[in-house]
Design a protein around this motif. Structure first.
Motif, PDB file in Angstrom:
ATOM      1  N   LEU A  33      38.596  -9.604  69.382  1.00 24.17           N
ATOM      2  CA  LEU A  33      37.609  -9.113  70.336  1.00 24.17           C
ATOM      3  C   LEU A  33      38.093  -9.328  71.763  1.00 24.17           C
ATOM      4  O   LEU A  33      38.825 -10.266  72.045  1.00 24.17           O
ATOM      5  CB  LEU A  33      36.279  -9.841  70.114  1.00 24.17           C
ATOM      6  N   ILE A  64      28.240 -10.102  64.836  1.00 20.48           N
ATOM      7  CA  ILE A  64      28.917  -9.328  65.879  1.00 20.48           C
ATOM      8  C   ILE A  64      28.231  -7.977  66.055  1.00 20.48           C
ATOM      9  O   ILE A  64      28.058  -7.221  65.088  1.00 20.48           O
ATOM     10  CB  ILE A  64      30.396  -9.108  65.519  1.00 20.48           C
ATOM     11  N   TYR A  65      27.834  -7.684  67.279  1.00 23.30           N
ATOM     12  CA  TYR A  65      27.305  -6.366  67.618  1.00 23.30           C
ATOM     13  C   TYR A  65      28.298  -5.690  68.553  1.00 23.30           C
ATOM     14  O   TYR A  65      28.511  -6.127  69.677  1.00 23.30           O
ATOM     15  CB  TYR A  65      25.929  -6.464  68.286  1.00 23.30           C
ATOM     16  N   ASP A  66      28.898  -4.616  68.085  1.00 18.31           N
ATOM     17  CA  ASP A  66      29.865  -3.854  68.873  1.00 18.31           C
ATOM     18  C   ASP A  66      29.115  -2.730  69.574  1.00 18.31           C
ATOM     19  O   ASP A  66      28.877  -1.668  68.996  1.00 18.31           O
ATOM     20  CB  ASP A  66      30.965  -3.309  67.964  1.00 18.31           C
ATOM     21  N   ASP A  67      28.730  -2.982  70.803  1.00 21.00           N
ATOM     22  CA  ASP A  67      27.914  -2.033  71.554  1.00 21.00           C
ATOM     23  C   ASP A  67      28.734  -0.787  71.892  1.00 21.00           C
ATOM     24  O   ASP A  67      29.721  -0.877  72.623  1.00 21.00           O
ATOM     25  CB  ASP A  67      27.425  -2.708  72.841  1.00 21.00           C
ATOM     26  N   HIS A  82      30.301  -3.721  76.047  1.00 23.90           N
ATOM     27  CA  HIS A  82      31.172  -4.688  75.404  1.00 23.90           C
ATOM     28  C   HIS A  82      30.523  -5.266  74.152  1.00 23.90           C
ATOM     29  O   HIS A  82      29.363  -4.991  73.830  1.00 23.90           O
ATOM     30  CB  HIS A  82      31.549  -5.810  76.381  1.00 23.90           C
ATOM     31  N   THR A  83      31.266  -6.087  73.444  1.00 25.67           N
ATOM     32  CA  THR A  83      30.813  -6.698  72.196  1.00 25.67           C
ATOM     33  C   THR A  83      29.943  -7.917  72.487  1.00 25.67           C
ATOM     34  O   THR A  83      30.128  -8.606  73.492  1.00 25.67           O
ATOM     35  CB  THR A  83      32.031  -7.109  71.352  1.00 25.67           C
ATOM     36  N   THR A 127      33.694  -9.940  75.664  1.00 24.81           N
ATOM     37  CA  THR A 127      32.746 -10.247  74.594  1.00 24.81           C
ATOM     38  C   THR A 127      31.816 -11.380  75.006  1.00 24.81           C
ATOM     39  O   THR A 127      32.246 -12.453  75.400  1.00 24.81           O
ATOM     40  CB  THR A 127      33.501 -10.636  73.315  1.00 24.81           C
TER      41      THR A 127
END
Length: 218
Positions: free
Chosen positions: A187, A141-144, A148-149, A191
């Motif tokens: 999320l 998971i990359y939470d920008d 958005h994710t 996403t």
């Protein structure tokens, strides 16, 4: 430029340029696997997700900058067939879920637990263990912070359903529960999902179908 996330074996990579990271997606044969290259825009450090096949295609994607690390999402051979050659060519360290590492014939330098963080330059990815397709599959998971994710799901979530659980009701229940509690429940709909095969999707596109998946059992 738009990013449709649609790639074909033998065709060019598709590149998504985010503020802090560039994501390149390429398809490799013979099982139409997706491989993803993440490049930290601040440091140019790179990470590869699934050295699936076609080492020359992967090394061309990686380029002269090399990679610092390669993450294998799960133990199935179509996701690590080019791992040995990729590691030999780049010297990259290897990551895989702790409970799948024993099924990957290339040594795992860093076994990953649920909730662990994997870094590429200044970018942080959070690993979530999703049990059912295999015992130790991981999603990243990359939470920008600027949008958005983004989630790289391996073979655990696709457009239209969760991954193959080989008609095992217990494995199906486990994978669906993990996907619901660790992805859908945590999320937002925006996403973006990058699966191990085929086209991308979003959690919002798939969320209305969760009950349908539960009822059909696959």
């Amino acid at each position: 430029m738009t990013y449709p996330g649609v790639v074909k074996v033998g065709g060019p990579a598709d590149v998504r340029e985010l503020t802090d990271v560039a994501i390149s997606k390429v398809a490799v044969g013979p099982m139409d696997n997706n491989a993803y290259l993440l490049r930290c825009r601040a440091t140019d450090e790179q990470l590869l997700i699934d050295a699936a096949a076609e080492v020359n295609t992967l090394l061309t994607l990686i380029g002269d900058s090399g990679i610092a690390s390669v993450v294998t999402t799960h133990r199935h051979p179509d996701h690590w067939a080019a791992l040995r050659e990729t590691v030999d060519a780049t010297g990259a360290r290897t990551y895989a879920g702790r409970y799948d590492a024993e099924g990957i014939p290339v040594p795992t330098d860093i076994p990953v637990e649920d909730g662990d963080t994997i870094t590429v330059g200044r970018i942080e990815l959070t690993a979530r263990r999703l049990v059912g397709h295999t015992p130790g599959s991981i999603a990243l998971i990359y939470d920008d912070p600027h949008g958005h994710t983004h989630v790289f799901t391996g073979d655990c979530l696709f457009p239209g359903g969760i991954g193959n659980t080989h008609q095992d009701p217990k494995a199906f229940a486990s994978l669906l529960a993990d996907v619901e509690t660790k992805l859908f429940d945590q999320l937002p709909d925006q996403t973006w999902i990058y699966p191990g095969h085929g086209a991308d999707t979003t959690l919002g596109a798939e969320r209305p179908h969760l009950q349908e998946w539960r009822e059909r059992g696959w």
